[in-house]
Each structure stands twice: as structure tokens, then as C-alpha cells.
Motif scaffolding. Sequence first.
Motif, mmCIF file in Angstrom:
data_model
loop_
_atom_site.group_PDB
_atom_site.id
_atom_site.type_symbol
_atom_site.label_atom_id
_atom_site.label_comp_id
_atom_site.label_asym_id
_atom_site.label_seq_id
_atom_site.Cartn_x
_atom_site.Cartn_y
_atom_site.Cartn_z
ATOM 1 N N THR A 283 0.914 -1.041 0.019
ATOM 2 C CA THR A 283 0.052 0.130 0.080
ATOM 3 C C THR A 283 0.913 1.234 0.098
ATOM 4 O O THR A 283 1.899 1.139 0.051
ATOM 5 N N HIS B 170 -14.331 0.272 3.970
ATOM 6 C CA HIS B 170 -13.077 0.488 3.441
ATOM 7 C C HIS B 170 -11.923 0.085 4.558
ATOM 8 O O HIS B 170 -11.844 0.980 5.309
ATOM 9 N N GLY C 143 -3.141 16.886 2.557
ATOM 10 C CA GLY C 143 -3.813 16.071 1.646
ATOM 11 C C GLY C 143 -3.436 16.584 0.473
ATOM 12 O O GLY C 143 -2.675 15.933 -0.208
ATOM 13 N N SER C 144 -4.270 17.406 -0.334
ATOM 14 C CA SER C 144 -4.037 17.907 -1.452
ATOM 15 C C SER C 144 -2.760 18.357 -1.811
ATOM 16 O O SER C 144 -2.170 18.397 -2.612
ATOM 17 N N THR D 192 -8.544 14.989 -5.579
ATOM 18 C CA THR D 192 -10.186 15.617 -5.561
ATOM 19 C C THR D 192 -10.331 16.125 -6.766
ATOM 20 O O THR D 192 -9.474 16.498 -7.643
ATOM 21 N N PHE E 91 -5.519 7.771 6.319
ATOM 22 C CA PHE E 91 -6.101 7.561 4.973
ATOM 23 C C PHE E 91 -5.258 6.582 4.416
ATOM 24 O O PHE E 91 -5.047 6.570 3.203
ATOM 25 N N ALA F 239 -16.273 8.371 -2.429
ATOM 26 C CA ALA F 239 -14.881 8.640 -1.962
ATOM 27 C C ALA F 239 -13.790 8.687 -3.165
ATOM 28 O O ALA F 239 -12.819 9.510 -3.321
ATOM 29 N N THR G 75 -0.815 10.584 2.358
ATOM 30 C CA THR G 75 -1.640 11.606 2.892
ATOM 31 C C THR G 75 -1.166 11.799 4.506
ATOM 32 O O THR G 75 -1.026 10.673 5.021
HETATM 33 C C1 LIG Z 1 -11.464 6.046 0.704
HETATM 34 C C2 LIG Z 1 -10.118 6.780 0.615
HETATM 35 C C3 LIG Z 1 -9.106 6.312 0.465
HETATM 36 C C4 LIG Z 1 -7.571 6.859 0.507
HETATM 37 N N1 LIG Z 1 -6.496 5.830 0.334
HETATM 38 C C5 LIG Z 1 -5.164 6.608 0.437
HETATM 39 C C6 LIG Z 1 -4.015 5.669 0.497
HETATM 40 O O1 LIG Z 1 -3.937 4.858 0.206
HETATM 41 N N2 LIG Z 1 -2.848 6.687 0.584
HETATM 42 C C7 LIG Z 1 -2.895 7.919 0.761
HETATM 43 O O2 LIG Z 1 -1.658 8.418 0.945
HETATM 44 N N3 LIG Z 1 -3.993 8.575 0.599
HETATM 45 C C8 LIG Z 1 -5.249 8.150 0.533
HETATM 46 N N4 LIG Z 1 -6.525 8.764 0.701
HETATM 47 C C9 LIG Z 1 -6.399 10.288 0.800
HETATM 48 C C10 LIG Z 1 -6.797 11.094 -0.343
HETATM 49 O O3 LIG Z 1 -5.833 10.842 -1.300
HETATM 50 C C11 LIG Z 1 -6.892 12.417 0.305
HETATM 51 O O4 LIG Z 1 -8.092 12.318 1.226
HETATM 52 C C12 LIG Z 1 -7.154 13.504 -0.760
HETATM 53 O O5 LIG Z 1 -5.817 13.711 -1.499
HETATM 54 C C13 LIG Z 1 -7.810 14.771 -0.308
HETATM 55 O O6 LIG Z 1 -6.835 15.373 0.707
HETATM 56 P P1 LIG Z 1 -7.665 15.842 2.167
HETATM 57 O O7 LIG Z 1 -8.702 14.808 2.653
HETATM 58 O O8 LIG Z 1 -6.661 16.186 3.190
HETATM 59 O O9 LIG Z 1 -8.554 17.106 1.678
HETATM 60 P P2 LIG Z 1 -7.885 18.561 1.474
HETATM 61 O O10 LIG Z 1 -6.716 18.671 0.730
HETATM 62 O O11 LIG Z 1 -7.953 19.157 2.868
HETATM 63 O O12 LIG Z 1 -9.158 19.226 0.786
HETATM 64 C C14 LIG Z 1 -10.322 19.733 1.269
HETATM 65 C C15 LIG Z 1 -11.075 20.342 0.226
HETATM 66 O O13 LIG Z 1 -10.373 21.502 -0.266
HETATM 67 C C16 LIG Z 1 -10.352 21.410 -1.817
HETATM 68 N N5 LIG Z 1 -8.951 21.977 -1.976
HETATM 69 C C17 LIG Z 1 -7.910 21.831 -1.438
HETATM 70 N N6 LIG Z 1 -6.850 22.533 -1.886
HETATM 71 C C18 LIG Z 1 -7.587 23.098 -3.083
HETATM 72 C C19 LIG Z 1 -7.117 23.919 -4.311
HETATM 73 N N7 LIG Z 1 -5.838 24.461 -4.207
HETATM 74 N N8 LIG Z 1 -7.863 24.463 -5.011
HETATM 75 C C20 LIG Z 1 -9.231 24.168 -4.958
HETATM 76 N N9 LIG Z 1 -9.673 23.244 -4.008
HETATM 77 C C21 LIG Z 1 -8.776 22.957 -3.156
HETATM 78 C C22 LIG Z 1 -10.471 19.979 -2.081
HETATM 79 O O14 LIG Z 1 -10.701 19.757 -3.581
HETATM 80 C C23 LIG Z 1 -11.529 19.424 -1.115
HETATM 81 O O15 LIG Z 1 -12.742 19.821 -1.586
HETATM 82 C C24 LIG Z 1 -7.443 8.238 0.620
HETATM 83 C C25 LIG Z 1 -8.888 8.921 0.898
HETATM 84 C C26 LIG Z 1 -10.141 8.150 1.011
HETATM 85 C C27 LIG Z 1 -11.013 9.007 1.281
#
Ligand SMILES: Cc1cc2nc3c(=O)[nH]c(=O)nc-3n(C[C@H](O)[C@H](O)[C@H](O)COP(=O)(O)OP(=O)(O)OC[C@H]3O[C@@H](n4cnc5c(N)ncnc54)[C@H](O)[C@@H]3O)c2cc1C
Length: 380
Positions: free
Chosen positions: A123, A206, A132-133, A365, A157, A358, A127
Motif C-alpha cells: 500500500t 473500506h 492532503g491535496s 479531488t 487514510f 470517495a 496523506t
Molecule cells: C477512501 C479513501 C482512500 C484513500 N486512500 C489513500 C491511500 O491509500 N494513501 C494515501 O496516501 N492517501 C489516501 N487517501 C487520501 C486522499 O488522497 C486525500 O483524502 C485527498 O488527496 C484529499 O486530501 P484531504 O482529504 O486532506 O482534503 P484537503 O486537501 O484538505 O481538501 C479539502 C477540500 O479543499 C479542496 N482543495 C484543497 N486544495 C485546493 C486548491 N488548491 N484549490 C481548490 N480546492 C482545493 C479539495 O478539493 C477538497 O474539496 C484516501 C482517501 C479516501 C477518502
Amino acid sequence: MDFLFKEEQRELKEKVISLCKEKLAPLEEKVGESKVMSREIADVLAESGLFKLFVPAKYGNTTKMPSLVSVCLVREELARRCPNAELIFVMQGLGSYPIVLSGSEELQAKYCPLIASGEKIFTICLTEPNAGSDVGAIETTAVEEKDLWVLNGQKIFTSLAPDADIYTVFAKTDPDKGTRGISAFVVEKGWEGFDPGKRMDLMAAHPIGAPVFKDCSVPKKNLVGELNAGFKVSMRNLDFFRSTVGAAAVGMAQAALDEAVSYAKGRFQFGKSIAEFQSIQFKLADMATELTASRALVFRAAYIKDQGVERITLESSMAKLYATEAAWRIIDEALQIHGGYGVIKGQHVERLYREIRALRVYEGTSEIQRLVIGNMLLKA
Ligand SMILES: Cc1cc2nc3c(=O)[nH]c(=O)nc-3n(C[C@H](O)[C@H](O)[C@H](O)COP(=O)(O)OP(=O)(O)OC[C@H]3O[C@@H](n4cnc5c(N)ncnc54)[C@H](O)[C@@H]3O)c2cc1C
């Protein structure tokens, strides 16, 4: 889309459909919606040889490097029928592709046989609670000490954690350099200082957790690719796997459309089947059209990648964005066609409705995909 595929890819698709019907379906029935990874399902996937799709030819694949068309084909069919198997299948690829793409020969020689055989399940930990993003904001650190890297930090995550065996972990090796100071490491469960973490509870079950690193010692040779090149490694990984998220969305949307057509034909109101109402036919028509457009975008990206193009950022972002958003709408309409029966817990469309959500979030995203596409258009 079958006209696009090679004979061996059509055979692969048929093989996956048979595997689902004969071996995986009974296990899916037994496991149901679970927060725990099923080893039995992982073993069936391993025996089927499907994990060989993720390694180079030298380690058992039929193509020189992993074929994105083949991976998308498998992911679509599994997502349509066997959701637990689909998650394990894709994580084996997502978690190990950095090694296949950028790992040293020594690292590949050690891990590729384990990827291909399914002896170990992989895996990826990118994150974090505060990142996250914004990947450049990760806070996990890796500090060089003699012949080791020492990792400290908290991930969140991580799909398949804590059940997976091997974790590709991203950490800061030069904390002042943002995305230019990240490196990737392979960490095995059981190593001192590595806690694969607590399970998380999502709206659709999940297997997923939050691993912790506390002075976790990692051998020097387990650095994946060049020092401080981890961001590039993760972006190339996502380039490949984002199209496969689109493929999963297509599989789920196809399942919902099949359910909707069948339900509409068999549900009678006002003296006729609801399929005879034009408004229901229009819904089905829109669903099928969006589904076909999604599939075309996914396999377009995959086909281009398989021609040897190194980066398909634009194509894979478009495929992921469109297919996941369309699948969400298609599944919502399928539920609507089921009326009140669609919201009863345990209905297939009800589960799909929760599971599709998800996909618009993970691996970038929808907002991030739009950002990538917009930036690339403006740069051109
Ligand atoms: C079911 C599931 C499985 C996952 N599996 C993995 C995994 O195996 N390994 C791993 O590393 N990660 C994993 N993830 C994490 C996933 O990749 C992150 O949740 C995702 O990248 C978003 O990050 P965040 O949740 O921190 O949201 P954030 O980055 O905090 O974003 C919150 C909101 O703000 C928006 N946003 C953020 N920045 C911007 C921008 N610059 N412009 C416009 N809008 C913006 C986003 O689109 C979102 O709507 C998983 C997530 C889920 C839900």
C-alpha cells in the motif's frame, strides 16, 4: 470499447469475469462490507496471476512494463462485481509502482517477486493529517543516520492499513524545500518503530488506517529513486493510477445502470412497467451516454500511455474527473429509478451510492483535477 483491445486483453477481461463469478463472488458474499482486508480474497487474486500485471516482464508480466489498458480492464470488471477484490488489486499496484518505476535493481529484485506472487500485499502512505491535496506540506521526516533512514511522523487514510504487509512511505528529507525535499521509502510491517495504526471508519466500509512512525529504522537501500525526488515519484504514480480510478467508476456505474434497467422493466405502476415512461427512458439514455463517454476517456488515456508516452497527466486527470463525477450522477439516478426500495440498506444501488463518493476525493479531488487540467491548458 472492445474493438480497441488486443486479443490477449479481451481474454484477460473474460478471465476476470469468470474469476469473479466462480471464485470471488462467494467470498464477496461472505466478507460483505468490511473494514478488514480479506486474506482469502487476496489469495485468490494472487493465485489468479493478476498481480503480475504490476511488474516488468522480467518478473512475470507479459508486457515489458505494466500495461495501463490491462490494469484498467481488470479494475473495471472487479469494481463492477467484486469491490473487496478491486481494492486489494489496485493497492497492490499503487503501493508498488514507485518501486517498479524508480526503484534500484536491488530493490526491484527483492520486492517484484513479492508483488507478482501476492505473497505480500502493498500500500501507499502519502496523506497526513495536515497534508492532503498539498503534498508539499507533509511533516513526516526521514533523517540519515549511519547506514539507516530514521522515520518519524503520522500518516492518515492509508488504504489497507493496518492489514497490508509493505508500505511505500513519503517523508521529508529536506524539510525546507517543500515538494523538492520529499523522498520515498519502502517499509515493512513488523519493523521496529512502525505501527500500521488504527483502523478508520468510513461511510462505506473500506479497510483503511492511520500508520505511525516513531524512530522507525529503514535500511539505506530502501530509498526509492533519487534522494529528494519523491514528489516526482508520487506524481508519476498518480499519472498512471488516476485513469484506473476512472475505470473503477465506470465499473460501478455499469453495475448501477444494469440494476436500473432490470428494475425499470420489472416494476409496474399505473398499469405498466416504469420502463415504458419516457422520463425513465430519458434517464437511462443519459446514464448510458455518460457511461460510454467515461469509458472512452479512461481507455483513451490508458491507450496513449501504452504507446510509450511517459506522462499522461492531462489525459488521466480528465478521465478521473469526468468518470468519477459521471458515475456519481449515474448511480444517483439508478437509485432514483428504484424509488423507496433504492434507499433500503443492503440494496446494491444503496451500497454503490455510498461507495462511489470517495472516488471524487482520493488520488486528487475533483477540484485538484480541474486545477491540473486548467494549468496545463494555460501553459500550452
Ligand atoms: C477512501 C479513501 C482512500 C484513500 N486512500 C489513500 C491511500 O491509500 N494513501 C494515501 O496516501 N492517501 C489516501 N487517501 C487520501 C486522499 O488522497 C486525500 O483524502 C485527498 O488527496 C484529499 O486530501 P484531504 O482529504 O486532506 O482534503 P484537503 O486537501 O484538505 O481538501 C479539502 C477540500 O479543499 C479542496 N482543495 C484543497 N486544495 C485546493 C486548491 N488548491 N484549490 C481548490 N480546492 C482545493 C479539495 O478539493 C477538497 O474539496 C484516501 C482517501 C479516501 C477518502
